[in-house]
Design a protein around this motif. Structure first.
Motif, PDB file in Angstrom:
ATOM      1  N   TYR A   1      -3.398  -9.981   1.553  1.00  0.00           N
ATOM      2  CA  TYR A   1      -4.382 -10.937   1.073  1.00  0.00           C
ATOM      3  C   TYR A   1      -5.708 -10.228   0.815  1.00  0.00           C
ATOM      4  N   SER A   2      -6.402 -10.663  -0.164  1.00  0.00           N
ATOM      5  CA  SER A   2      -7.723 -10.134  -0.455  1.00  0.00           C
ATOM      6  C   SER A   2      -8.445 -11.146  -1.330  1.00  0.00           C
ATOM      7  N   SER A   3      -9.652 -10.825  -1.740  1.00  0.00           N
ATOM      8  CA  SER A   3     -10.453 -11.756  -2.526  1.00  0.00           C
ATOM      9  C   SER A   3     -10.679 -11.195  -3.915  1.00  0.00           C
ATOM     10  N   LYS A   4      -9.613 -11.070  -4.695  1.00  0.00           N
ATOM     11  CA  LYS A   4      -9.694 -10.437  -6.002  1.00  0.00           C
ATOM     12  C   LYS A   4      -9.920 -11.430  -7.135  1.00  0.00           C
TER      13      LYS A   4
ATOM     14  N   SER B   1      -4.169   0.266  -1.391  1.00  0.00           N
ATOM     15  CA  SER B   1      -4.616   0.332  -2.781  1.00  0.00           C
ATOM     16  C   SER B   1      -5.298  -0.959  -3.197  1.00  0.00           C
ATOM     17  N   PHE B   2      -4.722  -2.083  -2.783  1.00  0.00           N
ATOM     18  CA  PHE B   2      -5.272  -3.383  -3.146  1.00  0.00           C
ATOM     19  C   PHE B   2      -6.650  -3.576  -2.529  1.00  0.00           C
ATOM     20  N   ASP B   3      -6.777  -3.259  -1.252  1.00  0.00           N
ATOM     21  CA  ASP B   3      -8.036  -3.467  -0.548  1.00  0.00           C
ATOM     22  C   ASP B   3      -9.133  -2.532  -1.029  1.00  0.00           C
ATOM     23  N   ASN B   4      -8.758  -1.373  -1.586  1.00  0.00           N
ATOM     24  CA  ASN B   4      -9.740  -0.375  -2.000  1.00  0.00           C
ATOM     25  C   ASN B   4      -9.886  -0.285  -3.525  1.00  0.00           C
TER      26      ASN B   4
ATOM     27  N   GLU C   1      -3.127   2.836  -8.972  1.00  0.00           N
ATOM     28  CA  GLU C   1      -2.139   3.226  -7.972  1.00  0.00           C
ATOM     29  C   GLU C   1      -1.297   2.018  -7.559  1.00  0.00           C
ATOM     30  N   LEU C   2      -1.945   0.868  -7.455  1.00  0.00           N
ATOM     31  CA  LEU C   2      -1.210  -0.349  -7.112  1.00  0.00           C
ATOM     32  C   LEU C   2      -0.188  -0.685  -8.192  1.00  0.00           C
ATOM     33  N   LEU C   3      -0.557  -0.488  -9.441  1.00  0.00           N
ATOM     34  CA  LEU C   3       0.370  -0.736 -10.533  1.00  0.00           C
ATOM     35  C   LEU C   3       1.578   0.191 -10.434  1.00  0.00           C
ATOM     36  N   GLU C   4       1.331   1.451 -10.127  1.00  0.00           N
ATOM     37  CA  GLU C   4       2.432   2.398  -9.985  1.00  0.00           C
ATOM     38  C   GLU C   4       3.334   2.004  -8.818  1.00  0.00           C
TER      39      GLU C   4
ATOM     40  N   LEU D   1      -3.696  10.080  -2.161  1.00  0.00           N
ATOM     41  CA  LEU D   1      -2.969   8.814  -2.223  1.00  0.00           C
ATOM     42  C   LEU D   1      -1.779   8.939  -3.168  1.00  0.00           C
ATOM     43  N   ARG D   2      -1.972   9.563  -4.309  1.00  0.00           N
ATOM     44  CA  ARG D   2      -0.894   9.689  -5.275  1.00  0.00           C
ATOM     45  C   ARG D   2       0.210  10.626  -4.776  1.00  0.00           C
ATOM     46  N   GLN D   3      -0.175  11.618  -4.005  1.00  0.00           N
ATOM     47  CA  GLN D   3       0.838  12.497  -3.411  1.00  0.00           C
ATOM     48  C   GLN D   3       1.715  11.708  -2.444  1.00  0.00           C
TER      49      GLN D   3
END
Length: 276
Positions: free
Chosen positions: A120-123, A35-38, A43-46, A12-14
């Motif tokens: 959208y997600s349930s965070k 990234s958000f869903d998982n 990674e999402l911040l980056e 993912l980071r690559q």
């Protein structure tokens, strides 16, 4: 980004590095959703930092930081209120007291929203987050709130006439169109009436706070929120000095604008109705 990573997150980071180099916005948005869903919040911040460099918006970055820095041992707090009812001040005071992280959304459609369209997600239900919104008490709205993992909410209410006057003044309308003013009043009354009905259904899962009572004792209102969510008994840290122009109970009462809005059958009995 550092630390021991699974092969999947290394890959993912690559791909993130490739998307940044190529400035591939479509790929970045796709990676944000993945990234958000998982729960790949680092990674999402980056990715959000990359988006921040590409645009003037930082809303997604704020959300990612909240997810990374939150205290998962805390519950998540949701404040539902009409505009101009003190919800921002109450939220900030709760943040100052217990260290919640702000989860920015204005209605139930934005639960789990970041800058990426359609994300959208349930965070919110993860814990350690606080949000405020102006959602209506419709079945679909409540379903979205419950799906986000929120089981309890704070309902902050204000006399709908006063909240209308405050909103019009914020818009600089000392002499608003009468139809516009009465439309706002009717909307606010409907909002309040619908939430009254839902409060009976939510029972002990809903804490009702009144703006008028909170203005007299913001620290007490913060304590009520803490007790409702079972938080440690800490001395409330209210959000700075209260502005006289913002939280003055006498400001909207008895003046010409208030009296003009009060005219008409739609406002009859509102004072009695409001004290439910």
């Amino acid at each position: 980004m550092s630390g021991a990573l699974s092969p999947e997150r290394q890959k993912l980071r690559q791909v993130i590095a490739q998307a940044e180099q190529e400035r591939n916005v479509a790929l970045i948005k796709s990676l944000m959703k993945f990234s958000f869903d998982n729960d790949c919040f680092e990674e999402l911040l980056e990715l959000n930092r990359i988006v921040e460099r590409f645009s003037d918006s930082n809303r997604g970055v704020d959300l990612s930081r909240a997810l990374l820095e939150r205290n998962p041992n805390l519950p998540s707090v949701l404040i539902v209120a009409l505009p101009r009812s003190g919800s921002t001040y109450l939220r900030d005071s709760v943040i100052n007291t217990w260290g919640f992280k702000n989860y920015l959304c204005y209605n139930s459609n934005e639960l789990g929203f970041t800058e990426c369209d359609g994300l959208y997600s349930s965070k919110l239900g993860l814990g350690g987050l606080i949000s405020r919104m102006h959602s209506e008490a419709k079945a679909a709205e409540l379903e979205k709130i419950e799906q986000s993992g929120i089981s309890k909410l704070v309902l902050l209410i204000r006399n709908p006439i006063d909240s209308t006057v405050s909103l019009l003044r914020r818009e600089g309308l000392e002499n608003p169109d009468q139809d516009r003013a009465k439309q706002l009043v009717r909307q606010n009354i409907t909002w309040l009436r619908d939430w009254k009905d839902q409060k009976d259904r939510l029972k002990d899962r809903c804490l009702v706070l009144r703006y008028e009572d909170a203005v007299r004792d913001w620290a007490g209102a913060v304590r009520d929120v803490g007790e409702f969510y079972g938080l440690d008994r800490l001395e409330p840290v209210v959000a700075g000095e209260q502005s006289k122009n913002r939280f003055n109970l006498d400001l909207d009462l008895g003046d010409d604008l208030h009296e003009r809005i009060m005219q008409g059958e739609s406002c009859l009995g509102i004072e009695e109705f409001y004290r439910w």
